[in-house]
Design an enzyme around this catalytic site. Sequence first.
Site, PDB file in Angstrom:
ATOM      1  N   ARG A 102     -27.316 -50.129  -0.548  1.00 29.41           N
ATOM      2  CA  ARG A 102     -25.789 -50.579  -0.491  1.00 29.41           C
ATOM      3  C   ARG A 102     -25.191 -50.314  -1.849  1.00 29.41           C
ATOM      4  O   ARG A 102     -23.945 -49.862  -1.817  1.00 29.41           O
ATOM      5  CB  ARG A 102     -25.741 -51.753   0.231  1.00 29.41           C
ATOM      6  CG  ARG A 102     -24.211 -52.172   0.433  1.00 29.41           C
ATOM      7  CD  ARG A 102     -23.472 -51.149   1.114  1.00 29.41           C
ATOM      8  NE  ARG A 102     -23.889 -50.309   2.257  1.00 29.41           N
ATOM      9  CZ  ARG A 102     -23.535 -49.120   2.716  1.00 29.41           C
ATOM     10  NH1 ARG A 102     -22.698 -48.481   1.826  1.00 29.41           N
ATOM     11  NH2 ARG A 102     -24.077 -48.587   3.548  1.00 29.41           N
ATOM     12  N   LYS A 137      -4.494 -48.753 -12.931  1.00 29.44           N
ATOM     13  CA  LYS A 137      -4.692 -49.127 -11.518  1.00 29.44           C
ATOM     14  C   LYS A 137      -6.106 -48.898 -11.122  1.00 29.44           C
ATOM     15  O   LYS A 137      -6.113 -48.414 -10.087  1.00 29.44           O
ATOM     16  CB  LYS A 137      -3.617 -48.546 -10.574  1.00 29.44           C
ATOM     17  CG  LYS A 137      -2.066 -48.971 -11.024  1.00 29.44           C
ATOM     18  CD  LYS A 137      -1.141 -48.058 -10.309  1.00 29.44           C
ATOM     19  CE  LYS A 137       0.314 -48.657 -10.932  1.00 29.44           C
ATOM     20  NZ  LYS A 137       1.472 -47.641 -10.119  1.00 29.44           N
ATOM     21  N   LYS A 169       7.356 -50.290 -22.298  1.00 33.84           N
ATOM     22  CA  LYS A 169       7.851 -50.201 -20.956  1.00 33.84           C
ATOM     23  C   LYS A 169       9.227 -51.038 -21.240  1.00 33.84           C
ATOM     24  O   LYS A 169       9.565 -51.570 -22.081  1.00 33.84           O
ATOM     25  CB  LYS A 169       6.912 -50.811 -19.908  1.00 33.84           C
ATOM     26  CG  LYS A 169       5.771 -49.771 -19.728  1.00 33.84           C
ATOM     27  CD  LYS A 169       5.025 -49.992 -18.621  1.00 33.84           C
ATOM     28  CE  LYS A 169       3.892 -48.903 -18.049  1.00 33.84           C
ATOM     29  NZ  LYS A 169       3.379 -49.187 -16.813  1.00 33.84           N
ATOM     30  N   GLU A 199       8.452 -45.346 -21.914  1.00 35.17           N
ATOM     31  CA  GLU A 199       8.942 -45.239 -20.841  1.00 35.17           C
ATOM     32  C   GLU A 199      10.463 -45.061 -20.908  1.00 35.17           C
ATOM     33  O   GLU A 199      11.337 -45.976 -21.322  1.00 35.17           O
ATOM     34  CB  GLU A 199       8.446 -46.528 -20.018  1.00 35.17           C
ATOM     35  CG  GLU A 199       9.148 -46.438 -18.395  1.00 35.17           C
ATOM     36  CD  GLU A 199       8.649 -47.417 -17.600  1.00 35.17           C
ATOM     37  OE1 GLU A 199       7.525 -47.529 -16.894  1.00 35.17           O
ATOM     38  OE2 GLU A 199       9.625 -48.638 -17.636  1.00 35.17           O
ATOM     39  N   ASP A 220      10.037 -41.927 -15.860  1.00 36.75           N
ATOM     40  CA  ASP A 220       9.656 -42.608 -14.497  1.00 36.75           C
ATOM     41  C   ASP A 220      10.603 -42.740 -13.688  1.00 36.75           C
ATOM     42  O   ASP A 220      11.803 -42.706 -13.426  1.00 36.75           O
ATOM     43  CB  ASP A 220       9.606 -44.212 -15.335  1.00 36.75           C
ATOM     44  CG  ASP A 220       8.781 -45.083 -14.409  1.00 36.75           C
ATOM     45  OD1 ASP A 220       7.924 -44.611 -13.809  1.00 36.75           O
ATOM     46  OD2 ASP A 220       9.388 -46.214 -14.327  1.00 36.75           O
TER      47      ASP A 220
END
Length: 282
Positions: A102, A137, A169, A199, A220
């Site tokens: 598994r 992510k 950012k 960004e 973006d």
Amino acid sequence: MKKSGFNAQEIELIINHAFQEDIGNGDITTNNIVPENKLASASMTAKADGIIAGIDIAEMVFRKLDENLEWNPKIKDGDSVKKGDVILEIKGTFRALLTGERLALNLMQRMSGIATETAKYVAETKGSKVKILDTRKTVPGLRTFDKYAVKMGGGTNHRIGLYDMVMIKDNHIKMAGTITAAVEQVRKSIPSEIKVEVETTNLQEVEEAVNAGADIIMLDNMSNELMCEAVDLINGKALIEASGNMNLERISGVAKTGVDFISVGALTHSVIALDISQNIII
């Protein structure tokens, strides 16, 4: 020792944690039914078309349970398979084949799913200079595997974490006051070889990022038309990354805007595992 570019110590920690989670003090079903030294053979077969990744990781899983097993891969990571293709064959203790099944499948199926999806995006950019990037992510603890799988699908790794590249950012800009101030602040404290990405969401911010000396400018959530204008404005003074709401339907058009990179969070945050089965023969 490194295998397929992996840091063996890092992988050992990941696998040990996974074993503790899944096996704990022992596989009480297998260990009470299967004799300790009983040998068996197994094969892994693709149950869908795709790109395979994680063969070496699966081997490391099984070898922790049986260091003397015979391992016979029929393909290598990055190869494509059709439904029904045999990926690998194994011979070892029956206990090892059952207990490790598994975990080995979970990792290979996820990694192969990422590689398969990445290959679809790469195919949509064929003939252009664009490279498909991953993002942060990823599943916590599995980023090494996730990013390796992206490479096996023909993609390119973006920064590994928060430590190896500057990404300024909107919230950083709010804190610093302006893009210019943010870039100046980080330049004072980081080694010159570390890249600085900024960004941006509009042409005014793009122009400021260029003038501030950003190495990479992220466009973006811009329309394709606005990205074309931004590419003209940057005019080779920085590398350009397109980001935000990227999907297979859109990717070809974005590649034609002239950007250098397209980052796609869906490669790793919305993974559809590639179906792989293991069949054991006593």
